[in-house]
Design a protein around this motif. Structure first.
Motif, short mmCIF file in Angstrom:
data_model
loop_
_atom_site.label_atom_id
_atom_site.label_comp_id
_atom_site.label_asym_id
_atom_site.label_seq_id
_atom_site.Cartn_x
_atom_site.Cartn_y
_atom_site.Cartn_z
N PHE A 242 26.02 -37.20 38.45
CA PHE A 242 25.85 -36.16 39.53
C PHE A 242 24.54 -36.34 40.17
O PHE A 242 23.46 -36.61 39.74
CB PHE A 242 25.46 -34.81 38.43
N PHE A 243 24.38 -35.60 41.33
CA PHE A 243 23.15 -35.14 41.84
C PHE A 243 22.30 -34.02 41.56
O PHE A 243 23.19 -32.92 40.75
CB PHE A 243 23.44 -35.34 43.61
N LEU A 244 21.32 -33.76 41.94
CA LEU A 244 20.61 -32.49 41.56
C LEU A 244 20.50 -32.11 40.13
O LEU A 244 20.72 -31.07 39.64
CB LEU A 244 21.13 -31.45 42.30
N THR A 245 20.31 -32.89 39.36
CA THR A 245 19.85 -32.88 37.65
C THR A 245 18.64 -32.33 37.54
O THR A 245 18.28 -31.59 36.55
CB THR A 245 20.40 -33.95 37.26
N THR A 246 17.69 -32.86 38.45
CA THR A 246 16.21 -32.61 38.05
C THR A 246 15.58 -32.17 39.37
O THR A 246 16.18 -32.61 40.60
CB THR A 246 15.37 -33.81 37.50
N PRO A 247 14.31 -31.51 39.44
CA PRO A 247 13.62 -31.11 40.87
C PRO A 247 13.31 -32.35 41.43
O PRO A 247 13.18 -32.23 42.73
CB PRO A 247 12.36 -30.49 40.12
N GLU A 248 13.33 -33.54 40.82
CA GLU A 248 13.07 -34.71 41.79
C GLU A 248 14.21 -34.93 42.84
O GLU A 248 13.92 -35.78 43.93
CB GLU A 248 12.78 -36.06 40.96
N ASP A 249 15.41 -34.41 42.40
CA ASP A 249 16.38 -34.81 43.46
C ASP A 249 16.35 -33.64 44.49
O ASP A 249 17.16 -33.87 45.31
CB ASP A 249 17.92 -34.58 42.78
N LEU A 250 15.49 -32.57 44.62
CA LEU A 250 15.43 -31.67 45.64
C LEU A 250 15.36 -32.01 47.08
O LEU A 250 16.32 -31.43 47.99
CB LEU A 250 14.52 -30.53 45.18
N ALA B 146 19.44 -26.87 33.64
CA ALA B 146 18.26 -27.42 33.58
C ALA B 146 17.78 -27.57 32.03
O ALA B 146 16.97 -28.46 31.82
CB ALA B 146 17.43 -26.13 34.58
N HIS B 147 18.19 -26.75 31.40
CA HIS B 147 17.85 -27.06 30.03
C HIS B 147 18.30 -28.19 29.42
O HIS B 147 17.83 -28.97 28.57
CB HIS B 147 18.35 -25.80 29.02
N MET B 148 19.48 -28.42 29.71
CA MET B 148 20.30 -29.71 29.22
C MET B 148 19.50 -30.93 29.57
O MET B 148 19.58 -32.13 28.95
CB MET B 148 21.74 -29.83 29.88
N ASN B 149 18.82 -30.87 30.76
CA ASN B 149 17.96 -32.06 31.43
C ASN B 149 16.61 -31.82 31.16
O ASN B 149 15.80 -32.66 31.75
CB ASN B 149 18.40 -32.03 32.83
N ASP B 150 16.28 -30.92 30.23
CA ASP B 150 14.94 -31.22 29.70
C ASP B 150 13.85 -30.70 30.69
O ASP B 150 12.67 -31.17 30.72
CB ASP B 150 14.38 -32.17 29.06
N CYS B 151 14.25 -29.85 31.86
CA CYS B 151 13.33 -29.50 32.99
C CYS B 151 13.56 -28.26 33.60
O CYS B 151 13.17 -27.84 34.79
CB CYS B 151 13.58 -30.54 34.14
N LEU B 152 13.92 -27.44 32.72
CA LEU B 152 13.69 -25.77 32.86
C LEU B 152 12.60 -25.43 33.40
O LEU B 152 12.42 -24.65 34.43
CB LEU B 152 14.07 -25.00 31.79
N GLU B 153 11.29 -25.90 32.85
CA GLU B 153 10.00 -25.25 33.40
C GLU B 153 9.63 -25.81 34.63
O GLU B 153 9.16 -24.92 35.41
CB GLU B 153 8.96 -25.87 32.56
N ALA C 231 9.47 -23.57 38.61
CA ALA C 231 8.26 -23.61 39.26
C ALA C 231 8.51 -23.61 40.89
O ALA C 231 7.67 -23.69 41.93
CB ALA C 231 7.34 -24.58 38.92
N VAL C 232 9.71 -23.86 41.53
CA VAL C 232 10.14 -24.15 42.53
C VAL C 232 10.98 -23.10 43.09
O VAL C 232 11.75 -22.32 42.45
CB VAL C 232 11.02 -25.50 42.85
N PRO C 233 11.05 -22.93 44.51
CA PRO C 233 11.58 -21.71 44.90
C PRO C 233 13.07 -21.69 44.59
O PRO C 233 13.45 -22.86 44.86
CB PRO C 233 11.50 -21.64 46.44
N PHE C 234 13.86 -20.66 44.37
CA PHE C 234 15.25 -20.45 44.29
C PHE C 234 15.70 -19.27 44.84
O PHE C 234 14.98 -18.31 44.53
CB PHE C 234 15.73 -20.85 42.81
N GLY C 235 17.10 -19.14 45.41
CA GLY C 235 17.25 -18.02 45.92
C GLY C 235 18.69 -17.37 45.12
O GLY C 235 19.00 -16.31 45.31
N HIS C 236 19.14 -17.84 43.95
CA HIS C 236 20.17 -17.50 43.35
C HIS C 236 19.70 -17.98 41.82
O HIS C 236 19.30 -18.89 41.73
CB HIS C 236 21.47 -18.22 43.92
#
Length: 238
Positions: free
Chosen positions: A140-148, A163-170, A174-179
């Protein structure tokens, strides 16, 4: 804005699902797939919900390196855009995936091509869309913020469970999201549990939501879980 995805009633026809949601919420995200696949706007116009649409994802891959599959995937999502335009609904899409782990570079290039095409179509139709982060799977793509950077500045739909599954919810918070998609899990499987049934600490999610204008959609696996989640979340963000 807080609502419920029809995913919690995916086993019944869409009309039955919408009827069940009438006394529960004014905000509904239609999981435009399976029994809830939309071929026209007719049924949606019978209700006064504030809609969003989750574009078809099963069998759809905007990163496919097979040109006919990629083009068809864009066409399927464009059809969802067309329906969304008629009910003034934002759309959530998936970023696609590589067919094998070693093919991610080529697939990423095709994903960017597809996003550019979808961006043009969305602008023509007056539709906005966000791209959802994905659960733990190496293709998959876009699994962590590094893929943004891969989504080229298009909006993010933050899926809390993924995000929790990939240990990167925090980091995602911290990044903008609209949904935002809200569901719980135990960190290993994409369980789509009701809020509180898994191990996610939702406190920082609620804090972020209180500061955000993002549409928050409860995307759990059953109706009872959706009702319990709605009650729990309302108590924290109202």
């Amino acid at each position: 804005m807080l609502g419920i995805s029809t995913n919690c009633l995916h086993q019944v026809p869409l009309e039955e699902a919408l009827e069940a949601l009438v006394p529960v919420t004014d905000v509904v995200e239609v999981m435009d797939d399976g029994l809830h696949y939309l071929e026209s706007v007719d049924l949606l116009e019978q209700y006064s919900f504030d809609y969003s649409l989750h574009a078809p994802a099963k069998g759809v891959n905007i990163a496919s390196q097979l040109p006919p599959i990629r083009r068809a995937s864009v066409e399927v999502i464009a059809a969802s855009f067309a329906i969304a335009a008629e009910v003034d609904a934002p759309v959530v899409i998936h970023p696609g995936y590589a067919s094998w782990e070693g093919g991610k570079d080529g697939a990423a290039a095709w994903m960017r091509t597809s996003l550019a095409e979808l961006g043009e179509l969305a602008e023509e139709m007056g539709v906005t869309f966000t791209v959802e982060n994905m659960p733990r799977w190496p293709y998959f793509f876009l699994t962590t913020p590094e893929d943004l950077p891969l989504i080229d500045g298009y909006g993010l739909c933050l899926d809390v469970g993924h995000a929790h599954m990939n240990d990167c919810l925090e980091e995602f918070l911290a990044v903008p999201f609209g949904h935002l998609h809200l569901h719980d899990n135990h960190g290993h499987l994409d369980e789509h549990l009701a809020v509180g049934e898994g191990e996610i600490d939702f406190t920082p999610v609620y804090e972020r939501l209180r500061k955000s204008r993002a549409r928050c959609i409860i995307e759990v696996r059953d109706f009872e879980g959706a009702l319990a989640s709605l009650s729990a979340v309302r108590g924290h963000i109202d």
